[in-house]
Design a protein around this motif. Structure first.
Motif, PDB file in Angstrom:
ATOM      1  N   UNK A   1      11.224   2.712  10.058  1.00 53.43           N
ATOM      2  CA  UNK A   1      10.774   2.288  11.396  1.00 53.43           C
ATOM      3  C   UNK A   1      10.020   3.386  12.114  1.00 53.43           C
ATOM      4  N   UNK A   2       9.557   4.368  11.384  1.00 53.17           N
ATOM      5  CA  UNK A   2       8.822   5.463  12.019  1.00 53.17           C
ATOM      6  C   UNK A   2       7.565   4.908  12.697  1.00 53.17           C
ATOM      7  N   UNK A   3       7.462   5.073  14.010  1.00 56.33           N
ATOM      8  CA  UNK A   3       6.311   4.473  14.701  1.00 56.33           C
ATOM      9  C   UNK A   3       4.984   5.138  14.370  1.00 56.33           C
ATOM     10  N   UNK A   4       5.005   6.362  13.901  1.00 55.29           N
ATOM     11  CA  UNK A   4       3.742   7.109  13.789  1.00 55.29           C
ATOM     12  C   UNK A   4       3.208   7.245  12.372  1.00 55.29           C
ATOM     13  N   UNK A   5       4.110   7.446  11.423  1.00 56.32           N
ATOM     14  CA  UNK A   5       3.626   7.715  10.069  1.00 56.32           C
ATOM     15  C   UNK A   5       3.690   6.473   9.197  1.00 56.32           C
ATOM     16  N   UNK A   6       2.532   5.973   8.837  1.00 56.12           N
ATOM     17  CA  UNK A   6       2.506   4.878   7.880  1.00 56.12           C
ATOM     18  C   UNK A   6       2.297   5.515   6.511  1.00 56.12           C
ATOM     19  N   UNK A   7       2.454   4.719   5.499  1.00 50.57           N
ATOM     20  CA  UNK A   7       2.173   5.204   4.140  1.00 50.57           C
ATOM     21  C   UNK A   7       2.946   6.472   3.829  1.00 50.57           C
ATOM     22  N   UNK A   8       4.173   6.551   4.306  1.00 53.82           N
ATOM     23  CA  UNK A   8       4.873   7.789   3.998  1.00 53.82           C
ATOM     24  C   UNK A   8       5.569   7.697   2.652  1.00 53.82           C
ATOM     25  N   UNK A   9       5.615   8.827   1.983  1.00 52.72           N
ATOM     26  CA  UNK A   9       6.237   8.886   0.662  1.00 52.72           C
ATOM     27  C   UNK A   9       7.106  10.134   0.590  1.00 52.72           C
ATOM     28  N   UNK A  10       8.196  10.003  -0.152  1.00 50.91           N
ATOM     29  CA  UNK A  10       9.057  11.157  -0.410  1.00 50.91           C
ATOM     30  C   UNK A  10       9.118  11.338  -1.922  1.00 50.91           C
ATOM     31  N   UNK A  11       9.027  12.591  -2.356  1.00 54.07           N
ATOM     32  CA  UNK A  11       9.140  12.892  -3.789  1.00 54.07           C
ATOM     33  C   UNK A  11      10.314  13.844  -3.995  1.00 54.07           C
ATOM     34  N   UNK A  12      11.039  13.610  -5.092  1.00 51.21           N
ATOM     35  CA  UNK A  12      12.137  14.514  -5.453  1.00 51.21           C
ATOM     36  C   UNK A  12      11.691  15.427  -6.582  1.00 51.21           C
ATOM     37  N   UNK A  13      12.195  16.667  -6.570  1.00 46.60           N
ATOM     38  CA  UNK A  13      12.021  17.571  -7.710  1.00 46.60           C
ATOM     39  C   UNK A  13      13.297  17.464  -8.531  1.00 46.60           C
ATOM     40  N   UNK A  14      13.157  17.222  -9.810  1.00 50.00           N
ATOM     41  CA  UNK A  14      14.318  16.992 -10.669  1.00 50.00           C
ATOM     42  C   UNK A  14      14.376  18.051 -11.764  1.00 50.00           C
ATOM     43  N   UNK A  15      15.541  18.701 -11.854  1.00 49.41           N
ATOM     44  CA  UNK A  15      15.732  19.741 -12.872  1.00 49.41           C
ATOM     45  C   UNK A  15      17.008  19.412 -13.642  1.00 49.41           C
TER      46      UNK A  15
ATOM     47  N   UNK B   1       9.966  16.551  -0.961  1.00 48.95           N
ATOM     48  CA  UNK B   1       8.895  16.714   0.044  1.00 48.95           C
ATOM     49  C   UNK B   1       8.578  15.332   0.602  1.00 48.95           C
ATOM     50  N   UNK B   2       8.258  15.267   1.894  1.00 47.57           N
ATOM     51  CA  UNK B   2       7.865  14.008   2.515  1.00 47.57           C
ATOM     52  C   UNK B   2       6.468  14.158   3.093  1.00 47.57           C
ATOM     53  N   UNK B   3       5.608  13.208   2.784  1.00 44.74           N
ATOM     54  CA  UNK B   3       4.241  13.247   3.324  1.00 44.74           C
ATOM     55  C   UNK B   3       3.896  11.875   3.900  1.00 44.74           C
ATOM     56  N   UNK B   4       2.960  11.842   4.821  1.00 44.26           N
ATOM     57  CA  UNK B   4       2.585  10.558   5.400  1.00 44.26           C
ATOM     58  C   UNK B   4       1.235  10.641   6.079  1.00 44.26           C
ATOM     59  N   UNK B   5       0.798   9.483   6.577  1.00 43.69           N
ATOM     60  CA  UNK B   5      -0.515   9.435   7.231  1.00 43.69           C
ATOM     61  C   UNK B   5      -0.360   8.734   8.580  1.00 43.69           C
ATOM     62  N   UNK B   6      -0.860   9.371   9.622  1.00 45.93           N
ATOM     63  CA  UNK B   6      -0.882   8.752  10.944  1.00 45.93           C
ATOM     64  C   UNK B   6      -2.302   8.197  11.125  1.00 45.93           C
ATOM     65  N   UNK B   7      -2.422   6.903  10.846  1.00 41.55           N
ATOM     66  CA  UNK B   7      -3.769   6.308  10.847  1.00 41.55           C
ATOM     67  C   UNK B   7      -4.426   6.383  12.218  1.00 41.55           C
ATOM     68  N   UNK B   8      -3.625   6.177  13.258  1.00 42.72           N
ATOM     69  CA  UNK B   8      -4.207   6.189  14.617  1.00 42.72           C
ATOM     70  C   UNK B   8      -4.716   7.582  14.974  1.00 42.72           C
ATOM     71  N   UNK B   9      -3.974   8.589  14.549  1.00 44.93           N
ATOM     72  CA  UNK B   9      -4.417   9.963  14.803  1.00 44.93           C
ATOM     73  C   UNK B   9      -5.769  10.174  14.136  1.00 44.93           C
ATOM     74  N   UNK B  10      -5.856   9.768  12.876  1.00 45.19           N
ATOM     75  CA  UNK B  10      -7.102   9.960  12.130  1.00 45.19           C
ATOM     76  C   UNK B  10      -8.276   9.226  12.769  1.00 45.19           C
ATOM     77  N   UNK B  11      -8.013   8.002  13.249  1.00 43.93           N
ATOM     78  CA  UNK B  11      -9.085   7.227  13.902  1.00 43.93           C
ATOM     79  C   UNK B  11      -9.545   7.915  15.179  1.00 43.93           C
ATOM     80  N   UNK B  12      -8.556   8.335  15.985  1.00 46.37           N
ATOM     81  CA  UNK B  12      -8.885   8.952  17.276  1.00 46.37           C
ATOM     82  C   UNK B  12      -9.621  10.277  17.111  1.00 46.37           C
TER      83      UNK B  12
END
Ligand SMILES: CC(C)(COP(=O)(O)OP(=O)(O)OC[C@H]1O[C@@H](n2cnc3c(N)ncnc32)[C@H](O)[C@@H]1OP(=O)(O)O)[C@@H](O)C(=O)NCCC(=O)NCCS
Length: 301
Positions: A203-217, A225-236
């Motif tokens: 339900x994160x209002x700001x980050x769409x398309x967010x992904x989390x990756x695990x490192x496995x050993x 690591x968690x990454x995401x894209x704030x589409x509105x920020x990019x547009x503005x």
């Protein structure tokens, strides 16, 4: 005449948004937020609905303050955030907002107040200092252009990387556990609940398309690591910037290149989605010196 009144839940959200957007519009890293986004923010499991105030000068909206209490914190510290619209600054409204918030925190049983200020707003910092606040923390925004990403800098090649699957409860529980293990020595830390992790992922209002990756050993997940894209920020801002919102490696596995490996993977995943740069926020006093890792990869403040 200055009128300080309490926020009316379900009524004043548009008013609050109007002040925030007007007060922060000259901040280069601020993008306009909407009432819908604020309502989503209010769905956070620990959102504090009390302690919000609106300041009006001669009937005109001038500023807001939130004397925030986190019920799960046991240290008696409350957090004040305040904003004043530029045309109303320097008329004592900031001071009245802070004093109102301080009284509110006291009434709600808090023994210490923390306040957040943007370092570019020197007047806010000076005002807080005159009210006996002490500087305890500094944060920075860092950016990287994907053309400047450094590689072959000791990234661990033994770990496997796999994505968190949002439909798997055990992955969400694992992510929550890793966050708490890796952040426990940090300033203002208190354990993040599973509901909060879920809220952030779904339900994160700001980050769409967010992904989390695990490192496995050796079959164990030991970092993320968690990454995401704030589409509105990019547009503005007319940019194609992704965001790194979290990273962590279990204590026993640090300084073996896993952080770098995760970072390179996260940045690559943003690049695949068409981004050309990434940004992140860092506590300059991070006890694990995360800033060094970011600089090594090529981020600059
Ligand atoms: C920050 C963190 C993710 C780094 O993970 P890591 O796997 O230890 O990082 P790496 O081994 O890939 O380190 C890469 C480089 O970063 C720098 N670095 C990392 N940790 C450092 C430290 N404690 N002191 C100095 N430099 C450090 C070094 O240049 C290191 O290379 P080197 O070991 O060859 O000198 C980890 O310490 C962590 O989980 N911290 C707690 C969570 C956190 O603070 N996250 C960031 C929030 S903004």
């Amino acid at each position: 005449m200055l009128n300080m009144r309490r926020f009316g839940k379900g009524v004043d959200e548009p008013v609050w948004i109007e002040v925030l957007n007007a007060a922060r519009k000259d901040h280069e890293d601020w993008r306009a937020i909407s009432v819908e986004e604020m309502l989503l923010q209010e769905k956070h499991p620990e959102f504090d609905f009390e302690g919000r105030f609106i300041a009006e000068l001669d009937g005109k909206l001038a500023g807001v303050a939130h004397a925030h209490v986190d019920k799960l914190r046991k240290d008696g510290k409350g957090l004040i955030r305040f904003d004043v619209i530029p045309e109303f600054r320097g008329r004592g409204i900031e001071r009245q907002l802070i004093e109102t918030a301080l009284r509110e925190l006291k009434v709600r049983g808090m023994t210490t107040a923390q306040a957040w200020a943007d370092s570019r707003e020197r007047d806010h910092i000076q005002l807080l200092e005159t009210l006996e606040f002490k500087h305890v923390r500094v944060g920075s925004m860092m950016e990287i252009d994907f053309a400047n990403v450094s590689r072959n800098i000791g990234e661990n090649k033994e770990v496997a990387i796999r994505p968190l699957q949002k439909d798997l409860d055990e992955d969400i529980t694992l992510f929550n556990w890793l966050i708490n293990e890796t952040f426990e020595e940090h300033f203002n830390y208190r354990p993040e609940t599973l509901e909060e992790t879920r809220h952030f992922l779904f339900s994160n209002p700001y980050l769409k398309e967010q992904e989390v990756f695990f490192a496995v050993l050796n079959g164990e997940s030991i970092g993320y690591i968690g990454v995401g894209i704030d589409e509105k920020y990019n547009l503005e801002k007319k940019v194609k910037a992704g965001e790194v919102f979290t990273i962590g490696v279990l204590k026993t596995c640090r300084r073996t290149g896993i952080g770098v490996r995760l970072m390179l993977h996260g940045l690559e995943s943003l690049k695949v989605k068409g981004m050309t740069s990434a940004m992140l926020g860092v506590d300059d006093y991070n006890p694990t010196k995360a800033i060094r890792l970011y600089e090594k990869v090529g981020f600059r403040a």
